[in-house]
Design a protein around this motif. Structure first.
Motif, mmCIF file in Angstrom:
data_model
loop_
_atom_site.group_PDB
_atom_site.id
_atom_site.type_symbol
_atom_site.label_atom_id
_atom_site.label_comp_id
_atom_site.label_asym_id
_atom_site.label_seq_id
_atom_site.Cartn_x
_atom_site.Cartn_y
_atom_site.Cartn_z
ATOM 1 N N THR A 44 0.763 -1.435 0.344
ATOM 2 C CA THR A 44 -0.278 0.061 -0.119
ATOM 3 C C THR A 44 0.703 1.473 0.609
ATOM 4 O O THR A 44 0.597 2.293 -0.998
ATOM 5 N N HIS A 45 2.109 0.851 1.077
ATOM 6 C CA HIS A 45 2.582 3.016 0.672
ATOM 7 C C HIS A 45 3.110 3.040 -0.193
ATOM 8 O O HIS A 45 3.120 3.510 -1.222
ATOM 9 N N LEU A 46 3.957 1.575 -0.934
ATOM 10 C CA LEU A 46 4.834 1.592 -2.332
ATOM 11 C C LEU A 46 3.743 2.303 -3.464
ATOM 12 O O LEU A 46 4.140 3.300 -4.326
ATOM 13 N N SER A 47 2.561 1.674 -3.644
ATOM 14 C CA SER A 47 1.511 1.695 -4.733
ATOM 15 C C SER A 47 1.311 3.567 -4.099
ATOM 16 O O SER A 47 0.953 4.646 -5.133
ATOM 17 N N ASP A 48 0.958 4.466 -3.249
ATOM 18 C CA ASP A 48 1.055 5.637 -2.538
ATOM 19 C C ASP A 48 2.355 6.411 -3.400
ATOM 20 O O ASP A 48 1.790 7.009 -3.539
ATOM 21 N N VAL A 49 3.090 5.800 -2.949
ATOM 22 C CA VAL A 49 4.600 6.189 -2.994
ATOM 23 C C VAL A 49 4.375 6.463 -4.804
ATOM 24 O O VAL A 49 4.874 7.831 -5.103
ATOM 25 N N HIS A 50 4.316 5.856 -5.856
ATOM 26 C CA HIS A 50 4.276 5.480 -7.243
ATOM 27 C C HIS A 50 3.086 7.007 -7.332
ATOM 28 O O HIS A 50 3.630 7.094 -8.334
ATOM 29 N N GLN A 51 1.888 6.633 -7.194
ATOM 30 C CA GLN A 51 1.180 7.680 -7.276
ATOM 31 C C GLN A 51 1.385 8.662 -7.124
ATOM 32 O O GLN A 51 1.118 10.127 -8.107
ATOM 33 N N ILE A 52 0.984 9.662 -5.875
ATOM 34 C CA ILE A 52 2.404 10.070 -5.662
ATOM 35 C C ILE A 52 3.400 11.239 -6.684
ATOM 36 O O ILE A 52 2.846 12.182 -7.330
ATOM 37 N N ASP A 53 4.239 10.279 -6.985
ATOM 38 C CA ASP A 53 5.598 10.039 -8.286
ATOM 39 C C ASP A 53 4.954 10.345 -8.971
ATOM 40 O O ASP A 53 5.430 11.698 -10.051
ATOM 41 N N GLU A 54 4.683 10.247 -9.501
ATOM 42 C CA GLU A 54 3.379 10.042 -11.095
ATOM 43 C C GLU A 54 2.084 11.048 -11.205
ATOM 44 O O GLU A 54 2.285 12.296 -11.996
ATOM 45 N N GLU A 56 2.950 14.258 -9.152
ATOM 46 C CA GLU A 56 3.883 15.756 -9.125
ATOM 47 C C GLU A 56 4.676 15.186 -10.959
ATOM 48 O O GLU A 56 5.104 15.956 -11.613
ATOM 49 N N ALA A 57 4.796 14.669 -11.338
ATOM 50 C CA ALA A 57 5.389 14.290 -12.326
ATOM 51 C C ALA A 57 4.364 15.246 -13.353
ATOM 52 O O ALA A 57 4.979 15.800 -13.739
ATOM 53 N N ARG A 58 3.115 15.264 -12.762
ATOM 54 C CA ARG A 58 2.402 15.649 -14.050
ATOM 55 C C ARG A 58 2.435 17.282 -13.686
ATOM 56 O O ARG A 58 2.353 18.066 -14.816
ATOM 57 N N ALA A 59 1.955 17.664 -12.721
ATOM 58 C CA ALA A 59 2.198 18.536 -12.289
ATOM 59 C C ALA A 59 3.331 19.361 -12.872
ATOM 60 O O ALA A 59 3.435 20.659 -13.172
ATOM 61 N N VAL A 60 5.304 18.461 -12.350
ATOM 62 C CA VAL A 60 5.867 19.586 -13.263
ATOM 63 C C VAL A 60 5.659 19.668 -14.066
ATOM 64 O O VAL A 60 6.160 20.948 -15.448
ATOM 65 N N LEU A 61 5.263 18.656 -15.218
ATOM 66 C CA LEU A 61 5.063 19.327 -16.660
ATOM 67 C C LEU A 61 4.032 19.789 -16.854
ATOM 68 O O LEU A 61 4.245 20.618 -18.475
ATOM 69 N N LYS A 62 2.628 19.644 -16.590
ATOM 70 C CA LYS A 62 1.855 20.957 -16.918
ATOM 71 C C LYS A 62 2.678 22.058 -16.410
ATOM 72 O O LYS A 62 2.566 23.101 -17.469
ATOM 73 N N ALA A 63 3.057 21.967 -15.791
ATOM 74 C CA ALA A 63 3.784 23.652 -15.402
ATOM 75 C C ALA A 63 4.411 24.053 -16.292
ATOM 76 O O ALA A 63 4.896 25.211 -16.266
ATOM 77 N N ALA A 64 5.578 23.140 -16.911
ATOM 78 C CA ALA A 64 6.834 23.752 -18.081
ATOM 79 C C ALA A 64 5.934 24.112 -18.844
ATOM 80 O O ALA A 64 6.564 24.866 -19.328
ATOM 81 N N VAL A 65 5.238 22.835 -19.860
ATOM 82 C CA VAL A 65 3.723 23.174 -20.998
ATOM 83 C C VAL A 65 3.978 24.550 -20.670
ATOM 84 O O VAL A 65 3.378 25.865 -21.534
ATOM 85 N N ASN A 66 3.067 25.150 -19.383
ATOM 86 C CA ASN A 66 1.917 26.492 -19.067
ATOM 87 C C ASN A 66 3.735 27.783 -19.254
ATOM 88 O O ASN A 66 3.000 28.659 -19.644
ATOM 89 N N GLU A 67 4.613 27.463 -19.311
ATOM 90 C CA GLU A 67 5.673 28.156 -18.833
ATOM 91 C C GLU A 67 5.873 29.305 -20.220
ATOM 92 O O GLU A 67 5.591 29.133 -21.091
#
Length: 67
Positions: A44-54, A56-67
């Motif tokens: 459960t913990h590792l699944s949650d960490v992987h989901q958070i990582d995914e 966060e990666a989308r949020a960073v990518l989205k922020a970079a695209v919007n700049e």
């Protein structure tokens, strides 16, 4: 079922024996519950960490695209 041999410190074995006696379970039953809970918690913990990582990666990518 599979057989698995583990080495544990004497004081941990003594604590396990006390718990087994108090709960009316065998050492094997107590160990099985402990291992099941350990595996389930970490899965459960590792699944949650992987989901958070995914996300966060989308949020960073989205922020970079919007700049």
């Amino acid at each position: 079922m599979e057989t698995l041999a583990v080495t544990i410190p004497p004081e941990l074995k003594q604590r396990l024996e006390v718990l087994a006696t108090e709960t009316g379970q065998t050492l094997g039953e107590c160990l099985l519950v402990a291992v099941q809970e350990y595996v389930e918690n970490w899965e459960t913990h590792l699944s949650d960490v992987h989901q958070i990582d995914e996300h966060e990666a989308r949020a960073v990518l989205k922020a970079a695209v919007n700049e």
